[in-house]
Design an enzyme around this catalytic site. Structure first.
Site: not given
Length: 178
Positions: A41-42, A125-126, A18
């Site tokens: 994630v954001d 970006s994934t 994490d």
């Protein structure tokens, strides 16, 4: 050349975990262009950092794809959050590889500018932006390796993977590149 490869390999670490719990000077946020939080994630970074992060992000007035901006880490173990906006995958014909390279290069540059000896990256970006894992990983490790060949700083770059599959892809790619 062998000395350079060994030194760079010692500076790069791949972990599964994490990113909001990693003990580094800066973590990178795979942000959207508003910088006001989102999913993946954001959203996790915004939740873990607390309301102060959102307030500071509002003052930055967004961020363009491929660029990076820095804030304090607030309630995170990291002193800073470097926000970068990755490209949405559209088949690779809309400058996506160059934009993704810029995300890593500009984030590393901000880390150096702010004396961050250690930095942790997610797989930019994934997720919802659909960039293919293997291609994104080659860009992430390739760009980082090039940056470290030209700069002595940061001393440690950690790629934080959220799955066993991603962890394996990063390890394989690191071995191929170095």
């Amino acid at each position: 050349m062998l000395i350079t490869v060994v030194m760079i390999k010692e500076k790069i670490e791949i972990i599964k975990g994490d990113i909001t719990r990693v003990q580094v000077d800066a973590i990178v946020n795979a942000a959207n262009s508003s910088l006001l939080g989102g999913g993946g994630v954001d959203g996790a970074i915004h939740r873990a950092a607390g309301k102060e992060l959102l307030h500071e992000c509002r003052l930055l007035h967004g961020c363009k794809t491929g660029e990076a901006k820095i804030t304090k880490g607030y309630n995170l173990p990291a002193k800073f959050v470097i926000h970068t906006v990755g490209p949405v995958w559209n088949g690779g014909t809309y400058n996506e590889p160059a934009l993704l390279r810029n995300c890593y290069y500009n984030s590393l540059g901000l880390a150096v500018k702010n004396n961050c000896g250690s930095i942790a990256f997610p797989a930019i970006s994934t997720g919802i932006y659909r960039y293919p894992f293997e291609q994104a990983t080659k860009i992430a490790i390739g760009t980082t390796t090039e940056f470290l060949q030209q700069n002595n700083f940061p001393e440690k770059v950690i790629f934080v993977c959220f799955s066993d599959e991603m962890f394996s892809i990063y390890q394989k790619t690191l071995e191929e590149i170095l």
